[in-house]
Design a protein around this motif. Structure first.
Motif: not given
Length: 252
Positions: A25-28, A33-34, A58-59, A132-134
Motif C-alpha cells: 500500500a502506498m501512502i495516501p 502532503h502532511d 507505507v502507511p 498516531c498516523h504517519g
C-alpha cells in the motif's frame, strides 16, 4: 514488534517486517502532503526524491497504548509521525519506567536513527501516547536518500544534537533535583496544553514520566492537594495554584 502497524483496505494488521515493507500500500496523497508540510527537509527535496519517498513509504497507524517498538527488537524503517505522539521509555528490571523523550509530528526518533545507521536493536520501548498516523520508509531507501540529500542529513544531525541536549537535561533532573520539584515542574509544563488547568493524567503515568513509583508520586500529590495547590480526581489533576507550583519547581 515493529515500529508500526499497517492497515490496508480492512485487512488485519500486518506485523511481519518483510510483508509490511513489500509495498502492498502506498501512502495516501493527504499523508504525503502532511509529510512534506511537517518535515521541512522532505519538502525541500527535489521532485525525483519526493516521488521516490511517496512511492516507497507505507502507511503508519498506531492505536493509543500500542507498543511501537520494543527493547531488543530490530529496526528496518525510518518512521515519520504526522499526527499523534509516541513516548520512548526505558524499563528497569524492577519494572519501573522513565520517559526518555516524546516523538511528536515533525520530529524524529533518535533511537530509530541510531539503530538504522548502526544496524542495532532498540535499547528502549516506544509506546503510542495517542493514536498516531504517519509513514514508514524502508531502511535501504532512507540510507540511499541520506547519501544524496544534504537537507535530510542536516535534519538527522540536528535531531541527534537536540535530543542529546534534552537527555542531558533529563540526567540533571533525575540526579540533582528533588522529586517534588520535578513533579511540580511537570505539572506546570502540562498547563500550556491543558484548557482550564485540568490535566488528564493518572498517578501512574506521572510516575512513569518521572522515573519514580506511583505510591511516592501519589503521596506528593496528596501534599499538594492538602495545601490546595491542586485538586485530585480519578485520571486527572486540577491545578488551583500554578504560582505555588512554580515556586516549588524553582521556575517561579
Amino acid at each position: 514488534m515493529q515500529w508500526f502497524r499497517l492497515d490496508v483496505l480492512g485487512q488485519a494488521p500486518i506485523r511481519d517486517t518483510h510483508k509490511l515493507l513489500s509495498g502492498v500500500a502506498m501512502i495516501p496523497e493527504a499523508t504525503n502532503h502532511d509529510l512534506l508540510r511537517r518535515f521541512e527537509a522532505l519538502g525541500n527535496l527535489d521532485l525525483s526524491l519526493r516521488t521516490r519517498l511517496r512511492d516507497a513509504a507505507v502507511p503508519l497507524h498506531l492505536e493509543r497504548g500500542q507498543i511501537a517498538f520494543d527493547e531488543g527488537s530490530p529496526c528496518s524503517a525510518f518512521t515519520l509521525i504526522t499526527e499523534g505522539c509516541v513516548n520512548v521509555v526505558k524499563t528497569a528490571s524492577s519494572g519501573r519506567e522513565i520517559l526518555l523523550y516524546r516523538v511528536e509530528p515533525g520530529q524524529t526518533c533518535v533511537l530509530t536513527l541510531n539503530c538504522l545507521l548502526e544496524s542495532l536493536t532498540y535499547p528502549a520501548r516506544g509506546i503510542a501516547a495517542t493514536e498516531c498516523h504517519g509513514a514508514a520508509l524502508p531502511r535501504e531507501v532512507f540510507m540511499d536518500m541520506l547519501d544524496i540529500a544534504p537537507g535530510l542529513r542536516q535534519m538527522v544531525f540536528q535531531s541527534l544534537s537536540a535530543r542529546i541536549v534534552e537527555l542531558m537535561g533529563l540526567v540533571e533532573e533525575v540526579a540533582f533535583n528533588r522529586l517534588d520539584e520535578r513533579l511540580a515542574r511537570l505539572l506546570v509544563a502540562r498547563l500550556n496544553s491543558s484548557p482550564g488547568g485540568e490535566i488528564q493524567i493518572t498517578h501512574q503515568e506521572l510516575a512513569d514520566e518521572l522515573g519514580s513509583v506511583r505510591e511516592i508520586v501519589s503521596r506528593i500529590l496528596g501534599s499538594f492537594a492538602d495545601r490546595e495547590f491542586v485538586a485530585l480526581e480519578r485520571g486527572r489533576v486540577q491545578i488551583r495554584d500554578a504560582e505555588a507550583l512554580k515556586t516549588i519547581s524553582g521556575t517561579g
